[in-house]
Design a protein around this motif. Structure first.
Motif, mmCIF file in Angstrom:
data_model
loop_
_atom_site.group_PDB
_atom_site.id
_atom_site.type_symbol
_atom_site.label_atom_id
_atom_site.label_comp_id
_atom_site.label_asym_id
_atom_site.label_seq_id
_atom_site.Cartn_x
_atom_site.Cartn_y
_atom_site.Cartn_z
ATOM 1 N N VAL A 14 -25.186 23.494 8.440
ATOM 2 C CA VAL A 14 -25.555 22.257 9.126
ATOM 3 C C VAL A 14 -24.305 21.396 9.336
ATOM 4 N N ALA A 15 -24.120 20.935 10.554
ATOM 5 C CA ALA A 15 -23.047 19.973 10.877
ATOM 6 C C ALA A 15 -21.693 20.489 10.369
ATOM 7 N N THR A 16 -21.043 19.740 9.461
ATOM 8 C CA THR A 16 -19.710 20.122 8.982
ATOM 9 C C THR A 16 -19.731 21.344 8.069
ATOM 10 N N GLU A 17 -20.922 21.727 7.583
ATOM 11 C CA GLU A 17 -21.011 22.943 6.765
ATOM 12 C C GLU A 17 -20.606 24.180 7.558
ATOM 13 N N PHE A 18 -20.867 24.156 8.866
ATOM 14 C CA PHE A 18 -20.464 25.266 9.723
ATOM 15 C C PHE A 18 -18.962 25.508 9.602
ATOM 16 N N GLU A 19 -18.204 24.443 9.654
ATOM 17 C CA GLU A 19 -16.746 24.564 9.552
ATOM 18 C C GLU A 19 -16.322 24.959 8.143
ATOM 19 N N PHE A 20 -16.993 24.416 7.118
ATOM 20 C CA PHE A 20 -16.676 24.747 5.734
ATOM 21 C C PHE A 20 -16.878 26.235 5.465
ATOM 22 N N VAL A 21 -18.009 26.772 5.859
ATOM 23 C CA VAL A 21 -18.275 28.200 5.634
ATOM 24 C C VAL A 21 -17.393 29.049 6.547
ATOM 25 N N GLY A 22 -17.227 28.606 7.792
ATOM 26 C CA GLY A 22 -16.411 29.356 8.742
ATOM 27 C C GLY A 22 -14.947 29.424 8.377
ATOM 28 N N ALA A 23 -14.499 28.541 7.482
ATOM 29 C CA ALA A 23 -13.104 28.552 7.044
ATOM 30 C C ALA A 23 -12.804 29.660 6.057
ATOM 31 N N ALA A 24 -13.816 30.393 5.630
ATOM 32 C CA ALA A 24 -13.604 31.484 4.669
ATOM 33 C C ALA A 24 -12.518 32.426 5.167
ATOM 34 N N LEU A 25 -11.644 32.834 4.257
ATOM 35 C CA LEU A 25 -10.504 33.674 4.619
ATOM 36 C C LEU A 25 -10.944 34.965 5.294
ATOM 37 N N ASN A 26 -12.082 35.508 4.853
ATOM 38 C CA ASN A 26 -12.540 36.794 5.384
ATOM 39 C C ASN A 26 -13.600 36.638 6.471
ATOM 40 N N VAL A 27 -13.575 35.507 7.161
ATOM 41 C CA VAL A 27 -14.315 35.329 8.408
ATOM 42 C C VAL A 27 -13.284 35.122 9.508
ATOM 43 N N ASP A 28 -13.267 36.029 10.471
ATOM 44 C CA ASP A 28 -12.272 35.969 11.549
ATOM 45 C C ASP A 28 -12.826 35.388 12.837
ATOM 46 N N VAL A 29 -14.108 35.628 13.100
ATOM 47 C CA VAL A 29 -14.725 35.216 14.358
ATOM 48 C C VAL A 29 -16.016 34.472 14.038
ATOM 49 N N LEU A 30 -16.163 33.257 14.570
ATOM 50 C CA LEU A 30 -17.369 32.470 14.405
ATOM 51 C C LEU A 30 -18.380 32.838 15.500
ATOM 52 N N GLU A 31 -19.638 32.462 15.269
ATOM 53 C CA GLU A 31 -20.679 32.815 16.235
ATOM 54 C C GLU A 31 -21.600 31.642 16.513
ATOM 55 N N TYR A 32 -22.201 31.705 17.694
ATOM 56 C CA TYR A 32 -23.272 30.794 18.096
ATOM 57 C C TYR A 32 -24.261 31.624 18.904
ATOM 58 N N HIS A 33 -25.567 31.378 18.704
ATOM 59 C CA HIS A 33 -26.602 32.103 19.430
ATOM 60 C C HIS A 33 -27.385 31.119 20.285
ATOM 61 N N ASP A 34 -27.482 31.402 21.565
ATOM 62 C CA ASP A 34 -27.991 30.444 22.549
ATOM 63 C C ASP A 34 -29.257 30.978 23.224
ATOM 64 N N TYR A 35 -30.397 30.348 22.910
ATOM 65 C CA TYR A 35 -31.657 30.659 23.577
ATOM 66 C C TYR A 35 -32.227 29.399 24.247
ATOM 67 N N SER A 36 -31.339 28.545 24.682
ATOM 68 C CA SER A 36 -31.744 27.284 25.313
ATOM 69 C C SER A 36 -32.180 27.520 26.752
ATOM 70 N N ASP A 37 -32.719 26.472 27.359
ATOM 71 C CA ASP A 37 -33.182 26.558 28.744
ATOM 72 C C ASP A 37 -32.030 26.930 29.683
ATOM 73 N N GLY A 38 -32.393 27.516 30.802
ATOM 74 C CA GLY A 38 -31.395 28.036 31.718
ATOM 75 C C GLY A 38 -30.462 27.007 32.309
ATOM 76 N N ASP A 39 -30.922 25.760 32.421
ATOM 77 C CA ASP A 39 -30.083 24.737 33.042
ATOM 78 C C ASP A 39 -29.265 23.950 32.021
#
Length: 376
Positions: free
Chosen positions: A254-279
């Motif tokens: 959640v919020a800044t936790e994304f950056e905290f967890v994503g900073a892990a040394l053994n995470v190289d590529v972050l992800e986002y999954h998008d199922y939002s409306d087409g526009d």
């Protein structure tokens, strides 16, 4: 990864059965002893690289390509692997389910790599890059168990037998999978778990409205990423490790936790999954939206892959209109700083009379993949 509904290369051999060759007579290789192939995919700051050149991949999620109902319990309809990989545009990327249950023989209850090996062999024959996801958060097509907080702390190290689906602990499965397929030069990287979320479930159901998020969720998830990533890194030092995040404010990110967890040394590529409306090009709000995730990825100097993006079509929307919506999304997201986008999801048997995320062999999104998969 949620199931929403869900050079000359040597083919990998089988582990059980009578032995012999896979798909066209290539000699079997002992994946447990084969060294890791040189990585062809890398990263530099927020960009992905393919053989050293800037790469913005598009492609498909194809969760069911390791399905073989003569061997495993499967994950959707069977796919003609040569037809699928042979049709893919150059420089694209296929993300797929490589769960333990898909490497277990449903009749004997023993490891049986034939269906899985066939995927890697076909990808190699056609020179197509693949991104295996080894464990599903929600259990679909695998152990059918939603992963709660304690699973991320210790449960993933424990073996709980499930007939025809699990013959080792999840940690041992990660080790087994990476050891076996690290010799394939077409492996772009590894995702240990798709859409990780160390929440707790109330009662016997884990539907979203009945989950609670423990106060230490981000710390638990960061420790898991450190530990599981270290295991993968030790076995395959050059390959990228993908975070698997859904990215929209789930428990632990959640919020800044994304950056905290994503900073892990053994995470190289972050992800986002998008199922939002087409526009909606950049979905989500200021705390958990895609625009915020792009800023966080820049701060970490890591690529952000939109590893799942989809819009329902069929009875609810013509596939040509979906193509236009998604092409516009990809253009806007690429301009904003994402590192690639993979459509959800290829199926060999689309249902045009229903409203689904199905992308069939003749869907106009294939042309979008060809247009947006760029190198250099």
């Amino acid at each position: 990864m949620a199931v929403r509904l869900f050079g000359s290369m040597v083919a990998l051999g089988v582990v059980v059965g009578t032995g012999g060759c896979v798909d066209g007579g290539s000699p079997p290789v002992d994946g447990l002893r084969a060294p890791a192939a040189a990585a062809v995919v890398g990263s530099q700051d927020t960009e992905l690289l393919l053989r050293g050149a800037p790469w913005w991949p598009s492609g498909f999620n194809a969760p069911q390509i390791a399905t073989n109902y003569a061997i495993n319990y499967g994950c959707g309809a069977e796919v003609d692997l040569d037809e699928f990989f042979g049709k893919l545009p150059r420089n694209s990327l296929t993300r797929f389910a490589m769960f333990q249950a898909l490497a277990v023989n449903k009749s004997t209850g023993e490891l049986d790599f034939r269906a899985a090996d066939a995927v890697f062999a076909a990808a190699q024959r056609h020179g197509q890059l693949v991104l295996p996801v080894l464990i599903p958060q929600n259990g679909d097509c695998d152990d059918e168990v939603f992963k709660q907080r304690d699973w991320f702390v210790r449960g993933w190290t424990e073996y709980r037998p499930i007939a025809g689906r699990a013959v080792m602990s999840p940690r041992d499965w990660v080790r087994t999978a990476v050891e076996r397929w690290r010799s394939s030069p077409m492996v772009a990287g590894w995702t240990v778990i798709g859409e990780p979320e160390p929440s707790n479930c109330a009662g016997s159901t884990c539907e979203e409205r009945r989950r609670t998020c423990p106060g230490d969720a981000a710390q638990v998830l960061r420790a898991f990423m450190d530990e599981s990533g270290a295991l993968v890194r030790a076995l395959d030092p050059q390959r990228l490790i993908f975070a698997g995040f859904l990215g929209g404010g789930q428990c632990g990110t959640v919020a800044t936790e994304f950056e905290f967890v994503g900073a892990a040394l053994n995470v190289d590529v972050l992800e986002y999954h998008d199922y939002s409306d087409g526009d909606v090009a950049l979905p989500g709000g200021r705390r958990n939206g895609l625009a915020t995730r792009i800023v966080q990825a820049r701060a970490l100097r890591k690529p952000l892959l939109v590893a799942e993006i989809g819009i329902p079509a069929g009875s609810c929307l013509p596939v040509a209109e979906r193509r236009d919506y998604l092409a516009a999304k990809l253009a806007a997201q690429r301009d904003a700083g994402t590192a690639g986008a993979l459509f959800w999801a290829f199926v060999p048997d689309p249902r045009p009379d229903q409203c689904t995320l199905d992308i069939g062999p003749d869907d106009p999104l294939w042309a979008v993949v060809a247009e947006y998969s760029t190198l250099g």
